[in-house]
Design a protein around this motif. Structure first.
Motif, PDB file in Angstrom:
ATOM      1  N   LEU A 148       0.825  -1.207   0.000  1.00  0.00           N
ATOM      2  CA  LEU A 148       0.000   0.000   0.000  1.00  0.00           C
ATOM      3  C   LEU A 148       0.857   1.254   0.000  1.00  0.00           C
ATOM      4  O   LEU A 148       0.561   2.235  -0.706  1.00  0.00           O
ATOM      5  N   ARG A 149       1.920   1.243   0.772  1.00  0.00           N
ATOM      6  CA  ARG A 149       2.819   2.407   0.821  1.00  0.00           C
ATOM      7  C   ARG A 149       3.458   2.654  -0.551  1.00  0.00           C
ATOM      8  O   ARG A 149       3.534   3.803  -1.019  1.00  0.00           O
ATOM      9  N   SER A 150       3.911   1.584  -1.175  1.00  0.00           N
ATOM     10  CA  SER A 150       4.582   1.739  -2.469  1.00  0.00           C
ATOM     11  C   SER A 150       3.627   2.228  -3.556  1.00  0.00           C
ATOM     12  O   SER A 150       4.055   2.846  -4.529  1.00  0.00           O
ATOM     13  N   ALA A 151       2.321   1.972  -3.381  1.00  0.00           N
ATOM     14  CA  ALA A 151       1.325   2.407  -4.366  1.00  0.00           C
ATOM     15  C   ALA A 151       0.905   3.853  -4.155  1.00  0.00           C
ATOM     16  O   ALA A 151       0.126   4.390  -4.944  1.00  0.00           O
ATOM     17  N   GLY A 152       1.395   4.491  -3.089  1.00  0.00           N
ATOM     18  CA  GLY A 152       1.083   5.888  -2.849  1.00  0.00           C
ATOM     19  C   GLY A 152      -0.001   6.139  -1.832  1.00  0.00           C
ATOM     20  O   GLY A 152      -0.398   7.289  -1.614  1.00  0.00           O
ATOM     21  N   ALA A 153      -0.498   5.086  -1.171  1.00  0.00           N
ATOM     22  CA  ALA A 153      -1.512   5.263  -0.131  1.00  0.00           C
ATOM     23  C   ALA A 153      -0.844   5.768   1.147  1.00  0.00           C
ATOM     24  O   ALA A 153       0.365   5.620   1.346  1.00  0.00           O
ATOM     25  N   ALA A 154      -1.650   6.355   2.030  1.00  0.00           N
ATOM     26  CA  ALA A 154      -1.136   6.878   3.297  1.00  0.00           C
ATOM     27  C   ALA A 154      -2.045   6.442   4.437  1.00  0.00           C
ATOM     28  O   ALA A 154      -3.266   6.308   4.265  1.00  0.00           O
ATOM     29  N   VAL A 155      -1.458   6.213   5.609  1.00  0.00           N
ATOM     30  CA  VAL A 155      -2.236   5.836   6.790  1.00  0.00           C
ATOM     31  C   VAL A 155      -3.011   7.050   7.290  1.00  0.00           C
ATOM     32  O   VAL A 155      -2.435   8.125   7.497  1.00  0.00           O
ATOM     33  N   VAL A 156      -4.319   6.872   7.478  1.00  0.00           N
ATOM     34  CA  VAL A 156      -5.160   7.985   7.921  1.00  0.00           C
ATOM     35  C   VAL A 156      -5.834   7.711   9.263  1.00  0.00           C
ATOM     36  O   VAL A 156      -6.404   8.628   9.866  1.00  0.00           O
ATOM     37  N   ARG A 157      -5.760   6.469   9.754  1.00  0.00           N
ATOM     38  CA  ARG A 157      -6.426   6.149  11.022  1.00  0.00           C
ATOM     39  C   ARG A 157      -5.857   4.858  11.577  1.00  0.00           C
ATOM     40  O   ARG A 157      -5.383   4.002  10.832  1.00  0.00           O
ATOM     41  N   TYR A 158      -5.940   4.728  12.897  1.00  0.00           N
ATOM     42  CA  TYR A 158      -5.486   3.518  13.588  1.00  0.00           C
ATOM     43  C   TYR A 158      -6.653   2.937  14.390  1.00  0.00           C
ATOM     44  O   TYR A 158      -7.406   3.659  15.047  1.00  0.00           O
ATOM     45  N   PHE A 159      -6.779   1.623  14.340  1.00  0.00           N
ATOM     46  CA  PHE A 159      -7.805   0.913  15.093  1.00  0.00           C
ATOM     47  C   PHE A 159      -7.132  -0.181  15.911  1.00  0.00           C
ATOM     48  O   PHE A 159      -6.197  -0.840  15.442  1.00  0.00           O
ATOM     49  N   THR A 160      -7.608  -0.381  17.127  1.00  0.00           N
ATOM     50  CA  THR A 160      -6.989  -1.343  18.032  1.00  0.00           C
ATOM     51  C   THR A 160      -7.983  -2.418  18.439  1.00  0.00           C
ATOM     52  O   THR A 160      -9.099  -2.119  18.864  1.00  0.00           O
ATOM     53  N   GLU A 161      -7.577  -3.671  18.279  1.00  0.00           N
ATOM     54  CA  GLU A 161      -8.347  -4.797  18.808  1.00  0.00           C
ATOM     55  C   GLU A 161      -7.959  -4.975  20.271  1.00  0.00           C
ATOM     56  O   GLU A 161      -6.775  -4.866  20.646  1.00  0.00           O
ATOM     57  N   MET A 162      -8.952  -5.256  21.130  1.00  0.00           N
ATOM     58  CA  MET A 162      -8.704  -5.391  22.562  1.00  0.00           C
ATOM     59  C   MET A 162      -9.402  -6.642  23.088  1.00  0.00           C
ATOM     60  O   MET A 162     -10.398  -7.102  22.508  1.00  0.00           O
ATOM     61  N   THR A 163      -8.899  -7.177  24.189  1.00  0.00           N
ATOM     62  CA  THR A 163      -9.506  -8.361  24.782  1.00  0.00           C
ATOM     63  C   THR A 163      -9.429  -8.276  26.297  1.00  0.00           C
ATOM     64  O   THR A 163      -8.573  -7.571  26.855  1.00  0.00           O
ATOM     65  N   ARG A 164     -10.336  -9.020  26.953  1.00  0.00           N
ATOM     66  CA  ARG A 164     -10.391  -9.044  28.415  1.00  0.00           C
ATOM     67  C   ARG A 164     -10.702 -10.463  28.871  1.00  0.00           C
ATOM     68  O   ARG A 164     -11.727 -11.034  28.480  1.00  0.00           O
ATOM     69  N   PRO A 165      -9.848 -11.061  29.697  1.00  0.00           N
ATOM     70  CA  PRO A 165     -10.158 -12.402  30.218  1.00  0.00           C
ATOM     71  C   PRO A 165     -11.424 -12.380  31.078  1.00  0.00           C
ATOM     72  O   PRO A 165     -11.717 -11.393  31.762  1.00  0.00           O
ATOM     73  N   LEU A 166     -12.157 -13.476  31.045  1.00  0.00           N
ATOM     74  CA  LEU A 166     -13.377 -13.600  31.839  1.00  0.00           C
ATOM     75  C   LEU A 166     -13.232 -14.627  32.956  1.00  0.00           C
ATOM     76  O   LEU A 166     -14.219 -15.117  33.500  1.00  0.00           O
ATOM     77  N   THR A 167     -11.985 -14.932  33.302  1.00  0.00           N
ATOM     78  CA  THR A 167     -11.750 -15.920  34.358  1.00  0.00           C
ATOM     79  C   THR A 167     -12.156 -15.405  35.734  1.00  0.00           C
ATOM     80  O   THR A 167     -12.595 -16.167  36.584  1.00  0.00           O
ATOM     81  N   GLY A 168     -12.011 -14.112  35.964  1.00  0.00           N
ATOM     82  CA  GLY A 168     -12.391 -13.526  37.249  1.00  0.00           C
ATOM     83  C   GLY A 168     -13.829 -13.061  37.229  1.00  0.00           C
ATOM     84  O   GLY A 168     -14.574 -13.280  36.265  1.00  0.00           O
ATOM     85  N   PRO A 169     -14.249 -12.384  38.282  1.00  0.00           N
ATOM     86  CA  PRO A 169     -15.628 -11.896  38.343  1.00  0.00           C
ATOM     87  C   PRO A 169     -15.884 -10.782  37.330  1.00  0.00           C
ATOM     88  O   PRO A 169     -15.005  -9.972  37.037  1.00  0.00           O
ATOM     89  N   VAL A 170     -17.088 -10.755  36.820  1.00  0.00           N
ATOM     90  CA  VAL A 170     -17.508  -9.692  35.910  1.00  0.00           C
ATOM     91  C   VAL A 170     -17.866  -8.469  36.752  1.00  0.00           C
ATOM     92  O   VAL A 170     -18.465  -8.590  37.826  1.00  0.00           O
ATOM     93  N   PRO A 171     -17.511  -7.261  36.310  1.00  0.00           N
ATOM     94  CA  PRO A 171     -17.839  -6.059  37.089  1.00  0.00           C
ATOM     95  C   PRO A 171     -19.338  -5.977  37.388  1.00  0.00           C
ATOM     96  O   PRO A 171     -20.171  -6.251  36.525  1.00  0.00           O
ATOM     97  N   ASP A 172     -19.642  -5.612  38.616  1.00  0.00           N
ATOM     98  CA  ASP A 172     -21.035  -5.447  39.031  1.00  0.00           C
ATOM     99  C   ASP A 172     -21.443  -4.008  38.750  1.00  0.00           C
ATOM    100  O   ASP A 172     -21.247  -3.113  39.575  1.00  0.00           O
ATOM    101  N   LEU A 173     -22.021  -3.792  37.571  1.00  0.00           N
ATOM    102  CA  LEU A 173     -22.372  -2.433  37.138  1.00  0.00           C
ATOM    103  C   LEU A 173     -23.811  -2.442  36.625  1.00  0.00           C
ATOM    104  O   LEU A 173     -24.057  -2.571  35.423  1.00  0.00           O
ATOM    105  N   PRO A 174     -24.772  -2.317  37.511  1.00  0.00           N
ATOM    106  CA  PRO A 174     -26.174  -2.322  37.077  1.00  0.00           C
ATOM    107  C   PRO A 174     -26.534  -1.047  36.322  1.00  0.00           C
ATOM    108  O   PRO A 174     -25.872  -0.012  36.458  1.00  0.00           O
ATOM    109  N   LEU A 175     -27.596  -1.138  35.549  1.00  0.00           N
ATOM    110  CA  LEU A 175     -28.106   0.041  34.864  1.00  0.00           C
ATOM    111  C   LEU A 175     -28.668   1.046  35.867  1.00  0.00           C
ATOM    112  O   LEU A 175     -29.148   0.661  36.931  1.00  0.00           O
TER     113      LEU A 175
END
Length: 331
Positions: A148-175
Motif C-alpha cells: 500500500l505504501r509503495s502504491a502511494g496510499a497513506a495511513v489515515v487512522r489507527y484501530f486497536t483490537e482489545m480483549t479481556r479475560p473472563l476468568t475472574g468476576p464480571v464487574p457489578d455495574l447495574p443500569l
C-alpha cells in the motif's frame, strides 16, 4: 446512467494467471483462497463463506464490474480482489489477497492497480469528487502495508483490537434506575438500527445503514442475538443504547481461546453521560461467560474523541492487534 467500462485485466504474461470476474459459482474457491491466506497470515478476523456469498449477491456493487479473480493453469484461484462503495459514498473499500504460494511475483500490486482503476472509473461515472480507495491492514502484516505504501496510499487512522479475560468476576455495574435491557430480536430491530445511525453520525468512516444493509447484519451467521441487547428507557420505551455481539469459532485457531466479540456499541447523543456504556459492557461479559467464552473482545478507533479507548481500558480490556486504515486519493 450506463455502467462505467471495466478496466483491462492485468497482463497475463506479467502475473502468470488468467483473469476474469468472480461469480456466485466461485464462492467456495474464493473461500478456499481466504483460508489459505489466513493459515499463513494469522489475521484476527477473516471472511466467512457467508460474507463472500453476500458480496457476490450485492445489488450495490455488481461483481461483474467490481471483482477480479486470477486462476493458475490448473484452475486454482490464486488471487482475487474487490471494491465496494455505497450509493453516494466517496469512500470505496477494498479487499484483496494472493495465495501464499503465489506471492512476491507482483500479483498483489497488479490486483491493487486494477482496484484503483476500477473505482476511479466508477467515481467518474457517478460524478463523485474527492473519492478515495480505503484499505484496512493489520500492522503486523509487513507485506500488505509495504504494498500500500509503495502504491502511494497513506495511513489515515489507527484501530486497536482489545480483549479481556473472563476468568475472574464480571464487574457489578447495574443500569441506572429507569432503564432495562432488551435482548436483540434480529427480525424486529428497527429501533436499534435507528439508534446506531444516530449514535455513529459524525464518527470517522461511518455511514448510515439503510434497512437492507441492516438486514444483512442481522443475517450474519456469527451474530449472537442472545448476547446482543439494547438499553431501553422504561418510561418512554425508547432505545437509548445498544450492543451487538458475535462469535467466530475459528478465532481460537490463532488466539488459543474462544472470545465473545462486541461488534457494535453505541449510546445515542441524548442519553450520553448517564452511565449506560459500562453496564452494557458488563452485561455483555456476563452473557459471554455464560456462553462458555474465555474472553470478551472489541475494536476501537484510537482517535475516537468520545473517550472510548479510556473506557475500555478501565473495564479491563488490553490491546492485542492494531489495524491501519490506508487511503489512496483517486481524483
Amino acid at each position: 446512467m450506463a455502467a462505467p467500462p471495466r478496466p483491462a485485466y492485468p497482463d497475463p504474461q506479467g502475473t502468470g494467471l488468467r483473469w476474469r470476474a468472480l461469480t456466485p459459482a466461485d464462492t467456495e474457491a474464493w473461500y478456499g483462497l481466504v483460508r489459505r491466506m489466513a493459515e499463513a497470515d494469522r489475521p484476527v478476523w477473516s471472511e466467512t463463506r457467508e460474507d463472500l456469498a453476500e458480496y457476490l449477491a450485492s445489488p450495490d456493487n455488481d461483481p461483474a464490474l467490481t471483482t477480479l479473480a486470477g486462476f493458475d493453469g490448473g484452475g486454482t484461484l490464486r488471487a482475487a480482489g474487490r471494491v465496494a462503495a455505497g450509493p453516494g459514498s466517496a469512500v470505496a473499500h477494498t479487499w484483496g489477497g494472493v495465495d501464499p504460494l503465489w506471492r512476491r511475483r507482483g500479483t498483489g500490486s497488479a490486483v491493487y492497480a486494477w482496484q484503483r482503476e476500477c473505482q476511479r472509473r466508477r467515481f467518474a461515472a457517478a460524478g463523485t469528487a474527492g473519492g478515495v480507495l480505503r484499505t484496512l491492514a493489520e500492522e503486523r502484516n509487513a507485506g500488505h502495508n509495504a504494498l500500500l505504501r509503495s502504491a502511494g496510499a497513506a495511513v489515515v487512522r489507527y484501530f486497536t483490537e482489545m480483549t479481556r479475560p473472563l476468568t475472574g468476576p464480571v464487574p457489578d455495574l447495574p443500569l441506572p434506575a429507569g432503564y432495562s435491557f432488551a435482548t436483540l430480536d434480529p427480525e424486529d430491530s428497527e429501533p436499534v438500527r435507528l439508534a446506531h445511525n444516530e449514535a455513529f453520525a459524525g464518527h470517522w468512516g461511518s455511514e448510515p445503514r439503510d434497512r437492507r444493509r441492516w438486514a444483512v447484519t442481522g443475517r450474519q451467521p456469527q451474530l449472537k442475538p442472545e448476547w446482543s441487547m439494547s438499553v431501553v428507557e422504561t418510561a418512554t420505551g425508547r432505545t437509548a443504547a445498544y450492543q451487538l455481539a458475535s462469535f467466530d469459532p475459528e478465532y481460537r485457531l490463532q488466539s488459543g481461546y474462544d472470545e465473545g466479540f462486541t461488534d457494535l456499541l453505541g449510546v445515542r447523543p441524548g442519553w450520553r453521560g448517564r452511565g449506560l456504556a459500562q453496564p452494557l459492557l458488563a452485561e455483555a461479559m456476563r452473557r459471554f461467560k455464560a456462553g462458555g467464552m474465555a474472553h470478551a473482545g472489541l475494536g476501537v478507533d484510537t482517535a475516537n474523541a468520545s473517550g472510548a479507548l479510556a473506557l475500555y481500558l478501565r473495564m479491563g480490556y488490553a490491546p492485542t492487534v492494531r489495524n491501519l486504515a490506508w487511503d489512496l486519493p483517486l481524483t
